[in-house]
Design a protein around this motif. Structure first.
Motif, PDB file in Angstrom:
ATOM      1  N   LEU A 331      36.299  49.949  37.582  1.00 21.35           N
ATOM      2  CA  LEU A 331      34.885  49.733  37.858  1.00 21.35           C
ATOM      3  C   LEU A 331      34.494  48.277  37.681  1.00 21.35           C
ATOM      4  O   LEU A 331      33.803  47.696  38.517  1.00 21.35           O
ATOM      5  N   GLY A 332      34.939  47.660  36.586  1.00 19.77           N
ATOM      6  CA  GLY A 332      34.416  46.353  36.222  1.00 19.77           C
ATOM      7  C   GLY A 332      34.957  45.190  37.012  1.00 19.77           C
ATOM      8  O   GLY A 332      34.198  44.310  37.444  1.00 19.77           O
ATOM      9  N   LEU A 333      36.271  45.139  37.236  1.00 16.99           N
ATOM     10  CA  LEU A 333      36.847  43.952  37.870  1.00 16.99           C
ATOM     11  C   LEU A 333      36.409  43.777  39.324  1.00 16.99           C
ATOM     12  O   LEU A 333      36.096  42.656  39.740  1.00 16.99           O
ATOM     13  N   PRO A 334      36.369  44.833  40.161  1.00 15.73           N
ATOM     14  CA  PRO A 334      35.819  44.623  41.508  1.00 15.73           C
ATOM     15  C   PRO A 334      34.366  44.163  41.500  1.00 15.73           C
ATOM     16  O   PRO A 334      33.976  43.302  42.295  1.00 15.73           O
ATOM     17  N   LEU A 335      33.543  44.720  40.599  1.00 16.49           N
ATOM     18  CA  LEU A 335      32.151  44.290  40.536  1.00 16.49           C
ATOM     19  C   LEU A 335      32.042  42.827  40.119  1.00 16.49           C
ATOM     20  O   LEU A 335      31.182  42.094  40.614  1.00 16.49           O
ATOM     21  N   THR A 336      32.907  42.396  39.213  1.00 18.76           N
ATOM     22  CA  THR A 336      32.905  40.988  38.805  1.00 18.76           C
ATOM     23  C   THR A 336      33.229  40.075  39.975  1.00 18.76           C
ATOM     24  O   THR A 336      32.555  39.063  40.206  1.00 18.76           O
ATOM     25  N   TRP A 430      35.812  30.599  43.872  1.00 20.51           N
ATOM     26  CA  TRP A 430      36.959  31.287  44.468  1.00 20.51           C
ATOM     27  C   TRP A 430      38.138  31.342  43.505  1.00 20.51           C
ATOM     28  O   TRP A 430      38.883  32.324  43.479  1.00 20.51           O
ATOM     29  N   VAL A 431      38.309  30.295  42.685  1.00 27.48           N
ATOM     30  CA  VAL A 431      39.359  30.353  41.673  1.00 27.48           C
ATOM     31  C   VAL A 431      39.065  31.471  40.678  1.00 27.48           C
ATOM     32  O   VAL A 431      39.965  32.213  40.253  1.00 27.48           O
ATOM     33  N   ALA A 432      37.795  31.613  40.292  1.00 24.26           N
ATOM     34  CA  ALA A 432      37.429  32.693  39.368  1.00 24.26           C
ATOM     35  C   ALA A 432      37.711  34.062  39.984  1.00 24.26           C
ATOM     36  O   ALA A 432      38.224  34.967  39.306  1.00 24.26           O
ATOM     37  N   CYS A 433      37.400  34.238  41.281  1.00 26.11           N
ATOM     38  CA  CYS A 433      37.730  35.510  41.951  1.00 26.11           C
ATOM     39  C   CYS A 433      39.236  35.752  41.941  1.00 26.11           C
ATOM     40  O   CYS A 433      39.700  36.877  41.698  1.00 26.11           O
ATOM     41  N   GLY A 434      40.006  34.701  42.208  1.00 28.11           N
ATOM     42  CA  GLY A 434      41.461  34.846  42.186  1.00 28.11           C
ATOM     43  C   GLY A 434      41.989  35.201  40.816  1.00 28.11           C
ATOM     44  O   GLY A 434      42.921  36.001  40.675  1.00 28.11           O
ATOM     45  N   VAL A 435      41.385  34.615  39.783  1.00 27.48           N
ATOM     46  CA  VAL A 435      41.814  34.930  38.417  1.00 27.48           C
ATOM     47  C   VAL A 435      41.538  36.395  38.097  1.00 27.48           C
ATOM     48  O   VAL A 435      42.372  37.089  37.491  1.00 27.48           O
ATOM     49  N   VAL A 436      40.384  36.897  38.508  1.00 26.66           N
ATOM     50  CA  VAL A 436      40.061  38.307  38.260  1.00 26.66           C
ATOM     51  C   VAL A 436      41.077  39.214  38.957  1.00 26.66           C
ATOM     52  O   VAL A 436      41.572  40.198  38.375  1.00 26.66           O
ATOM     53  N   ALA A 437      41.413  38.898  40.209  1.00 26.41           N
ATOM     54  CA  ALA A 437      42.398  39.711  40.932  1.00 26.41           C
ATOM     55  C   ALA A 437      43.770  39.613  40.289  1.00 26.41           C
ATOM     56  O   ALA A 437      44.499  40.604  40.176  1.00 26.41           O
TER      57      ALA A 437
END
Length: 745
Positions: A331-336, A430-437
Motif C-alpha cells: 500500500l505505502g510504497l506505490p502511494l509514495t 525522479w531519483v527519490a521515485c527510483g529509490v522507493v522502487a
C-alpha cells in the motif's frame, strides 16, 4: 513501574519522542534570526550541519550502550537533561561557536531521547501488541508535528529567535520533571550473559567518517581532497574491521551472541533509510516549487503539514488493522512514488498548487509511514534481550544515513538553499521515485516495485496526454493523474491482502487436515504404505472421507471410510471415529470387536445428535508381522482391489452393514476375512469419490480399466498415478477421495 499507570508512561514517551520531530522544525524557523545576529557565513553553516549529524550519530551509538547498562528510564532523564543544557547554551549564547556547540549538544540529547523511547517499547509491551503501540505512538508524534509546523512558522516573528529556541529546552525540562516523578530511579542490575557490542569502535569511527564525508561533499565540493580522504578512510577502516572480525572468528570460535535476525534488521534499516531519503526530497522540493508559484510561507507550512496528517492516518490504520510488511509496503510504497511524481506537475495558480501540494504531502506521509510501521514493529519485537537498546539504534541510524545520502543527489543542496530550478527539482524527485522502487525490490517485493514504476510512468503519460507541455495550466490533469496513481497503489494493496488471506486460509486448511487426518507413514511394521486425501471443496482441508494407519501390539491396523453427509458435522463425525479408532486399536485384540466398538461409538453419537440416519462405511485391515496375508472387516465399504503385474482383481470380502446402524452390537463380533498379499502385488483401499468421479459427459471414472493401464505395484507410483489420472478425467470433483496403497516390504 508497578505503581505508575502504564498509560501515563506511554504518554510521557510519546511526548519525549515528539521533541525529536519538533527540533528541526523550530530550528529551521529560528535559524534566520540567529544567522543575522551572529553573522553566520557559509563556513559556520557547514560546521552546523556537520556537527549536528555527527552529534546525533554519536548519541545513537552511545545511548544504546548506556540504555543496556543503566536502563532506559535513567538514560531518558540524562538525555532530556542534555537537551535542557544544550538548548539553554544556544539561547543564551553571545558568540557563534557557543551557539553552534549548544545546538550540537541539544541534537545529541534528542537522539538519545529517541533511543530510550525505542528501547522502552519491547520492555513495556508484549510482542503481539507492538504494532498497535507503534501505530498509536506515531499518531501522537504526527499530531505534535502538525501543531509544531504551524507554530514554527510564526514563532520567529512573534517572539524572536531566542524565545523560539527556548521552547524546546522548556518542554524538555517539563518532561524531565515528569520523568523524575513517574519513572523509577533505581539502577537496573547488569546482565550476567555475555553481550558483545552491536558494532565495534572501528565500525563506529568508520560510520562517523562516512557521515562527515557525505555531509561535506555537497556542502563544499565533491572534488575537495578532504571529502575524498574522509570517504576513503571510512571504507578502508570498515573493511579492516570486517577482516579482523572474520580472522578472530576463525582463530577463536566462540558461541554466537544472540543478535537481531538478519531479515528483521535488514527490512527495518532499508525502510528507515527510505524514510530519511524521501523526507529530505519532499522537504527540499515542496517549499521550492510552491515559493516559485508565489505561495506565501504560511501556506507552504500548511501544505507541509499534510505530511503530518498522512502520518496520523497511517498510525491510526496500524492501530486498528493488522499490518504485515507485505501489506504495508504494497500500500505505502506505490502511494509514495505517486506523490513524489505528482510534484512535477503542480498547477501555476498559487492556491491550486498549495492545495495539491498538501494532498501530495498527505499521500507521501501516509505511504512512507504505513510501510515503516510493520518493519519497525517486527524489528523491535525481534531485539535480543541482552543488548536490546544498542541494536535498536540501527533504525534511527538508517534514517540518518538516508537523509545524508539524500543530500548527495545532484540538485538537492541547490533546492535547500533556494537556488534550484526545474532541472534540479526533476532530478531529486525522479531519483527519490527510483529509490522507493529499488527498496521495494530489495525488500523482496518485486510486484510492489513494478507497481511503483508503473504508477509513476502511467502518471507521467497521463499528464502528457491530458495537458501536453502546458501541465501547469491544467490542474485537472494533475488531479486526474494523482487519482489514477493512488488507485494503482490501492489495487496493489488490495491484491496483496487477498494473497495473504489466501495463504492464511491454505495454512489453516493444511493444519486442520493434519490435525484430523494424520499423514500415512511410508513404512509401518512390515508394510510399505502411501496415502492420499483430496477434498472435493477447495479450502476445506477435511471432508467426510477418512483414513488412519497405526502400529499396535496386535500388528499394523488401517482404517478407511466415508461418513454420510458433508460440512462441519461430517468433520465432527470423522474426528469422533478416528479418535475412537486410535485409542481402541491398541486395546482391542480382535479386529471384529474393534469394528463393533466403532459401531457403538457412532450409534451413541447419532443418539446424542438425534440423527437416525447417521452412519459411515468403513473398512478395517490388519497385518501381523511374518505372514503373507491381511485380515479385513468390511462395514458397507468398497472391497479392496489387488493390483498385480498381470491383472487387477476385486477381492472377495463380504460387506456388513455400515457403522452406526447398531448391527454389529446385536450378535457376536464379525469375523475378519483373510486376504492373501503375495509379493509383487499391492492392495488399494479407496472411497467412492474415486470410482464415482465423472467427466464432463457424466461418465464414471473407469477405475479397473485405468488400473490395468497403470499396473504399478509400488504404492507411491500407484497413488500418484491415480491422483493425476482422476484429475485429468474430471474437471471438478463432486466427492472427497481417500486412497491407501500397501504392499509387503
Amino acid at each position: 513501574m508497578t505503581g505508575t499507570p502504564r498509560r501515563a508512561v506511554r504518554l510521557l514517551l510519546v511526548a519525549a519522542a515528539s521533541l525529536c520531530v519538533l527540533l528541526p522544525l523550530l530550528r529551521g524557523a529560528t535559524a534566520a534570526g540567529a544567522v543575522v545576529e551572529f553573522g553566520l557565513g557559509r563556513t559556520e553553516g557547514v560546521a552546523a550541519e556537520l556537527g549536528s549529524a555527527l552529534a546525533m550519530l554519536t548519541a545513537f551509538l552511545v545511548a544504546g550502550r548506556a540504555v543496556d547498562a543503566w536502563g532506559w528510564p535513567r538514560v531518558l532523564r540524562w538525555t532530556l537533561g542534555a537537551m535542557v543544557v544544550g538548548g539553554t547554551v544556544a539561547v543564551t549564547a553571545d558568540r557563534p561557536w557557543t551557539y553552534l556547540l549548544g545546538r550540537s549538544v541539544e541534537d545529541a540529547g534528542a537522539a538519545g531521547v529517541l533511543i530510550a523511547a525505542l528501547a522502552s517499547v519491547p520492555v513495556l509491551n508484549l510482542p503481539g501488541r507492538i504494532t498497535r503501540v507503534v501505530g498509536g505512538a506515531i499518531a501522537g508524534v504526527a499530531t505534535a508535528f502538525v501543531l509544531g509546523a504551524n507554530l514554527a512558522v510564526r514563532i520567529d516573528s512573534l517572539a524572536g529567535w531566542r524565545l523560539g529556541e527556548a521552547v524546546l529546552p522548556v518542554a524538555a525540562a517539563l518532561l524531565l520533571l515528569a520523568s523524575l516523578r513517574l519513572l523509577p530511579r533505581d539502577r537496573l542490575p547488569r546482565s550476567t550473559v555475555r553481550s558483545g557490542p552491536v558494532c565495534g569502535p572501528g565500525v563506529a569511527v568508520a560510520a562517523l567518517l562516512a557521515v562527515a564525508g557525505l555531509e561535506l561533499g555537497p556542502l563544499r565540493d565533491w572534488s575537495d581532497p578532504l571529502v575524498g580522504v574522509l570517504l576513503c578512510t571510512a571504507v578502508a577502516l570498515f573493511a579492516a574491521c570486517r577482516a579482523r572480525s572474520v580472522l578472530l572468528a576463525r582463530r577463536r570460535p566462540e558461541p554466537p551472541v544472540p543478535g537481531v535476525p538478519v531479515r528483521a534488521a535488514g527490512g527495518a534499516m532499508a525502510a528507515g533509510a527510505t524514510l530519511g531519503f524521501t523526507q529530505l526530497a519532499l522537504s527540499a522540493a515542496v517549499p521550492v516549487v510552491l515559493l516559485q508559484r508565489g505561495v506565501t510561507l504560511t501556506h507552504v507550512t500548511l501544505a507541509m503539514s499534510g505530511y503530518g496528517l498522512g502520518m496520523l492516518a497511517a498510525g491510526l490504520v496500524a492501530r486498528h488493522w493488522r499490518l504485515t510488511p507485505l501489506t504495508g509496503s504494497s500500500l505505502g510504497l506505490p502511494l509514495t512514488a505517486v506523490g513524489l511524481a505528482s510534484l512535477h506537475f503542480l498547477p501555476a495558480d498559487a492556491g491550486q498548487a498549495a492545495l495539491l501540494a498538501g494532498a501530495v504531502a498527505v499521500l507521501v506521509g501516509f505511504g512512507l509511514v504505513v510501510a515503516q510501521i510493520p518493519y519497525l514493529a517486527g524489528f523491535l519485537a525481534a531485539l535480543p534481550r541482552q543488548r536490546r537498546a544498542a541494536a535498536s539504534a540501527l533504525y534511527p541510524v538508517a534514517i540518518l544515513f538516508g537523509g545524508v545520502l539524500g543530500q548527495t543527489v545532484p540538485g538537492s543542496t541547490a533546492l535547500v538553499t533556494g537556488e534550484g530550478g526545474p532541472r534540479e527539482l526533476g532530478a531529486v524527485l525522479w531519483v527519490a521515485c527510483g529509490v522507493v522502487a529499488l527498496v521495494a525490490m530489495l525488500l523482496g517485493r518485486p510486484v510492489v516495485s513494478l507497481t511503483v514504476a508503473a504508477a509513476a510512468g502511467t502518471q507521467h503519460l497521463l499528464l502528457v496526454a491530458l495537458a501536453g507541455e502546458r501541465v501547469a495550466d491544467r490542474p485537472g490533469a494533475a488531479v486526474a493523474a494523482l487519482a489514477v496513481g493512488a488507485a494503482m497503489g490501492l489495487v496493489a494493496w488490495s491484491r496483496r491482502q487477498q494473497s495473504e488471506r489466501l495463504a492464511r486460509a491454505r495454512a489453516s486448511e493444511i493444519a486442520l487436515q493434519q490435525a484430523v487426518l494424520h499423514p500415512i507413514p511410508a513404512h509401518l511394521g512390515e508394510l510399505r504404505l502411501t496415502g492420499h486425501y483430496q477434498p472435493a471443496t477447495a479450502g476445506t482441508g477435511v471432508g467426510g472421507d477418512f483414513f488412519e494407519a497405526v502400529r499396535t501390539p496386535h500388528g499394523t491396523r488401517l482404517l478407511i471410510g466415508d461418513v454420510r453427509g458433508k460440512g462441519l458435522q461430517a468433520v465432527q463425525t470423522v474426528t469422533e471415529l478416528l479418535g475412537c479408532f486410535r485409542s481402541q486399536a491398541h486395546e482391542t485384540a480382535d479386529l471384529g470387536e474393534l469394528a463393533a466398538r466403532l459401531d457403538r461409538q457412532l450409534s451413541r453419537l447419532a443418539a446424542a445428535r438425534g440423527d437416525e440416519e447417521l452412519f459411515a462405511t468403513a473398512l478395517l485391515l490388519q497385518h501381523r508381522d511374518g505372514v503373507d496375508q491381511v485380515e479385513v472387516v468390511n462395514c458397507g465399504h468398497l472391497a479392496p482391489l489387488r493390483v498385480g503385474p498381470d491383472e487387477v482383481l476385486t477381492t472377495p470380502v463380504p460387506a456388513l452393514l455400515p457403522l452406526g446402524l447398531g448391527a454389529l452390537g446385536l450378535g457376536p463380533a464379525p469375523v475378519p476375512t483373510p486376504l492373501a498379499l503375495p509379493d509383487g502385488s499391492a492392495l488399494l483401499l479407496h472411497t467412492d469419490g474415486l470410482s464415482e468421479a465423472r467427466n464432463s459427459s457424466g461418465e464414471f471414472y473407469p477405475l479397473d480399466e485405468r488400473l490395468s493401464v497403470l499396473r504399478a505395484a509400488d504404492p507411491g507410483r500407484l497413488v500418484r498415478g491415480l491422483a493425476e489420472d482422476v484429475r485429468d478425467w474430471t474437471h471438478q470433483l463432486s466427492d472427497d477421495i481417500a486412497l491407501i496403497a500397501l504392499t509387503r516390504a
